[in-house]
Design a protein around this motif. Structure first.
Motif, PDB file in Angstrom:
ATOM      1  N   LEU A  72       0.835  -1.201   0.000  1.00 35.62           N
ATOM      2  CA  LEU A  72       0.000   0.000   0.000  1.00 35.62           C
ATOM      3  C   LEU A  72       0.861   1.238   0.000  1.00 35.62           C
ATOM      4  O   LEU A  72       1.902   1.282   0.666  1.00 35.62           O
ATOM      5  N   LEU A  73       0.419   2.276  -0.706  1.00 32.50           N
ATOM      6  CA  LEU A  73       1.017   3.605  -0.623  1.00 32.50           C
ATOM      7  C   LEU A  73       0.001   4.548  -0.013  1.00 32.50           C
ATOM      8  O   LEU A  73      -1.190   4.495  -0.346  1.00 32.50           O
ATOM      9  N   PHE A  74       0.458   5.422   0.883  1.00 29.59           N
ATOM     10  CA  PHE A  74      -0.417   6.393   1.527  1.00 29.59           C
ATOM     11  C   PHE A  74      -0.118   7.788   0.987  1.00 29.59           C
ATOM     12  O   PHE A  74       1.031   8.122   0.696  1.00 29.59           O
ATOM     13  N   ARG A  75      -1.158   8.583   0.872  1.00 29.02           N
ATOM     14  CA  ARG A  75      -1.049   9.931   0.295  1.00 29.02           C
ATOM     15  C   ARG A  75      -1.057  10.951   1.424  1.00 29.02           C
ATOM     16  O   ARG A  75      -2.081  11.139   2.092  1.00 29.02           O
ATOM     17  N   SER A  76       0.078  11.611   1.664  1.00 28.98           N
ATOM     18  CA  SER A  76       0.158  12.622   2.717  1.00 28.98           C
ATOM     19  C   SER A  76      -0.837  13.739   2.452  1.00 28.98           C
ATOM     20  O   SER A  76      -1.006  14.183   1.316  1.00 28.98           O
ATOM     21  N   GLY A  77      -1.502  14.168   3.508  1.00 29.60           N
ATOM     22  CA  GLY A  77      -2.431  15.281   3.401  1.00 29.60           C
ATOM     23  C   GLY A  77      -3.812  14.891   2.931  1.00 29.60           C
ATOM     24  O   GLY A  77      -4.726  15.710   2.953  1.00 29.60           O
ATOM     25  N   ALA A  78      -3.995  13.652   2.483  1.00 31.16           N
ATOM     26  CA  ALA A  78      -5.295  13.202   1.983  1.00 31.16           C
ATOM     27  C   ALA A  78      -5.660  11.876   2.635  1.00 31.16           C
ATOM     28  O   ALA A  78      -4.784  11.088   2.993  1.00 31.16           O
ATOM     29  N   SER A  79      -6.943  11.635   2.780  1.00 29.29           N
ATOM     30  CA  SER A  79      -7.425  10.397   3.407  1.00 29.29           C
ATOM     31  C   SER A  79      -7.539   9.311   2.349  1.00 29.29           C
ATOM     32  O   SER A  79      -8.609   8.763   2.094  1.00 29.29           O
ATOM     33  N   LEU A  80      -6.403   8.997   1.741  1.00 28.82           N
ATOM     34  CA  LEU A  80      -6.381   8.136   0.577  1.00 28.82           C
ATOM     35  C   LEU A  80      -5.196   7.182   0.639  1.00 28.82           C
ATOM     36  O   LEU A  80      -4.080   7.573   0.969  1.00 28.82           O
ATOM     37  N   GLU A 103      -8.277  -7.801   2.279  1.00 30.06           N
ATOM     38  CA  GLU A 103      -8.914  -7.420   3.546  1.00 30.06           C
ATOM     39  C   GLU A 103      -7.892  -6.821   4.507  1.00 30.06           C
ATOM     40  O   GLU A 103      -8.174  -5.833   5.199  1.00 30.06           O
ATOM     41  N   ALA A 104      -6.694  -7.402   4.545  1.00 28.60           N
ATOM     42  CA  ALA A 104      -5.641  -6.874   5.417  1.00 28.60           C
ATOM     43  C   ALA A 104      -5.204  -5.487   4.960  1.00 28.60           C
ATOM     44  O   ALA A 104      -4.921  -4.604   5.787  1.00 28.60           O
ATOM     45  N   ALA A 105      -5.142  -5.283   3.644  1.00 28.74           N
ATOM     46  CA  ALA A 105      -4.772  -3.968   3.119  1.00 28.74           C
ATOM     47  C   ALA A 105      -5.808  -2.926   3.514  1.00 28.74           C
ATOM     48  O   ALA A 105      -5.459  -1.803   3.906  1.00 28.74           O
ATOM     49  N   GLU A 106      -7.076  -3.273   3.432  1.00 33.43           N
ATOM     50  CA  GLU A 106      -8.132  -2.340   3.811  1.00 33.43           C
ATOM     51  C   GLU A 106      -8.043  -1.992   5.289  1.00 33.43           C
ATOM     52  O   GLU A 106      -8.221  -0.832   5.680  1.00 33.43           O
ATOM     53  N   GLU A 107      -7.749  -2.989   6.109  1.00 35.37           N
ATOM     54  CA  GLU A 107      -7.619  -2.729   7.544  1.00 35.37           C
ATOM     55  C   GLU A 107      -6.421  -1.827   7.830  1.00 35.37           C
ATOM     56  O   GLU A 107      -6.481  -0.923   8.667  1.00 35.37           O
ATOM     57  N   SER A 108      -5.331  -2.048   7.115  1.00 35.75           N
ATOM     58  CA  SER A 108      -4.147  -1.195   7.269  1.00 35.75           C
ATOM     59  C   SER A 108      -4.460   0.243   6.860  1.00 35.75           C
ATOM     60  O   SER A 108      -4.021   1.206   7.510  1.00 35.75           O
ATOM     61  N   ARG A 110      -7.428   1.676   6.961  1.00 43.22           N
ATOM     62  CA  ARG A 110      -8.279   2.252   8.005  1.00 43.22           C
ATOM     63  C   ARG A 110      -7.446   2.671   9.211  1.00 43.22           C
ATOM     64  O   ARG A 110      -7.715   3.703   9.839  1.00 43.22           O
ATOM     65  N   ASP A 111      -6.425   1.879   9.542  1.00 42.94           N
ATOM     66  CA  ASP A 111      -5.550   2.233  10.673  1.00 42.94           C
ATOM     67  C   ASP A 111      -4.842   3.560  10.441  1.00 42.94           C
ATOM     68  O   ASP A 111      -4.487   4.258  11.388  1.00 42.94           O
TER      69      ASP A 111
END
Length: 380
Positions: A72-80, A103-108, A110-111
């Protein structure tokens, strides 16, 4: 009831899920080679993402053997978040591992307080598409010539938190082609929305930059002045409202050279003088998120200046175009795609930004400059 386990401890699960570590890199590369014929991640990619990237990598193993992973990659400043890659060893497919990893990616996600998870998948990968659709993902677009073999990608999205969502934005996306043309790119997206016949290309991008540039900036070439962008839109036949909380020359805080400051002041004075001879409405005030939403609801397209520090950890002004609103988020197209960090257009389209976060990021520099340009079709 008796147990067959004589030790009294529960049996080890057949498949175990855990975060990836650096020692997993050889096995991760092996899974890449087994799973994909092109666009493979290298050991260097994995090392970067595991040590410096804003990411999360989970592996699933059977005994000591890795049989799948999700990245997974997370986007700083955005809930994405973006599902960057998911692979399962072909020898272990059919055991539901892809669904478990998803499912594990989705949980991560959400965390990390992400409200949306997006992904790209080959349009001809019907098996993967079926898994994603079964899990609640919806099609949100297509990217032509996305993979190394020129195959198209389907973009998909799932909302991870319950809430209403506005209709998909009809604002077309244009990626800035240089580090200093975020303003023209954002303006081009807005103008294209109001005038679908307008052709977006690099020639127009740099023409607008020449019209709107401050000439100098904190470093390198100048960015785009709010006044200059407002004029560029007005001369192309749009009504324009310009909102600024500072009437003086802008962006001077980060410029040390007095000669450069003098040039920027002269450019500013010329822009202000030119605006006085147009129908551009100049307000020395700031627009709240509610004000922006009200303008957007009436068919106007807002461009907003933000501080890129909250997204890219760089102290530069940056222009984005607002695409929509709901009760929690402001949605925006970011014209910049950080390819070096593994981003794609999917990471920059309709970014969901919490309203409070948007209020914080829509100010720049020590002076807390706030600038917004609202354009609409010109009444004739």
């Amino acid at each position: 009831m008796t147990s067959d386990n004589s030790t009294g401890t529960p049996p080890a699960p057949l498949f175990a899920l855990r975060p990836a570590v650096l020692n997993d890199i050889p096995e991760l590369v092996r899974l890449e080679m087994l799973s994909f014929s092109s666009d493979q991640l290298t050991a260097r990619h994995f090392h970067h993402l595991l040590t410096r990237g804003h990411s999360s990598c989970l592996v699933i193993e059977r005994g000591s053997a890795l049989v799948g992973y999700v990245l997974l990659l997370f986007r700083s400043g955005a809930s994405l978040a973006r599902l960057y890659s998911l692979a399962v060893d072909p020898a272990w497919r059919g055991h539901g591992l892809a669904r478990r990893l998803l499912e594990a990616a989705e949980e991560s996600a959400r965390d990390q307080e992400c409200a949306f998870l997006r992904l790209e998948v080959r349009k001809d990968n019907q098996r993967a598409i079926a898994i994603y659709r079964e899990a609640g993902y919806r099609d949100i677009g297509e990217i032509a010539d996305y993979y190394e073999d020129h195959s198209p990608a389907l973009r998909m999205e799932k909302r991870l938190s319950p809430a209403s969502r506005p209709k998909d934005a009809l604002i077309p996306y244009y990626c800035q082609s240089s580090y200093f043309t975020c303003g023209p790119a954002a303006l081009m997206m807005a103008m294209k929305t109001l005038d679908p016949g307008m052709e977006l290309n690099r020639m127009l991008e740099f023409r607008i930059w020449r019209e709107a540039t401050t000439i100098f900036m904190t470093s390198g070439l100048g960015g785009s002045s709010p006044h200059g962008l407002a004029l560029a839109a007005w001369y192309r036949g749009f009504d324009v409202d310009l909102y600024l909380n500072d009437a003086g020359p802008l962006f001077l805080d980060g410029v040390r050279d007095p000669k450069k400051k003098e040039v920027m002041e002269l450019v500013h004075q010329e822009f202000v003088e030119e605006i006085s001879h147009t129908s551009i409405r100049l307000f020395h005030a700031r627009l709240t998120v509610d004000d922006l939403q009200s303008s957007h609801a009436k068919g106007a397209i807002p461009l907003v200046l933000i501080s890129s520090y909250r997204i890219y950890r760089e102290k530069n002004p940056h222009w984005i175009v607002v695409t929509g609103f709901d009760e929690r988020f402001v949605y925006a197209h970011d014209p910049f795609v950080d390819v070096d960090e593994g981003q794609s257009i999917t990471d920059s389209i309709n970014l969901p930004i919490l309203r409070k976060e948007f209020e914080r990021m829509s100010r720049y520099g020590k002076s807390q400059l706030r600038a917004a340009i609202v354009i609409r079709k010109r009444n004739t």
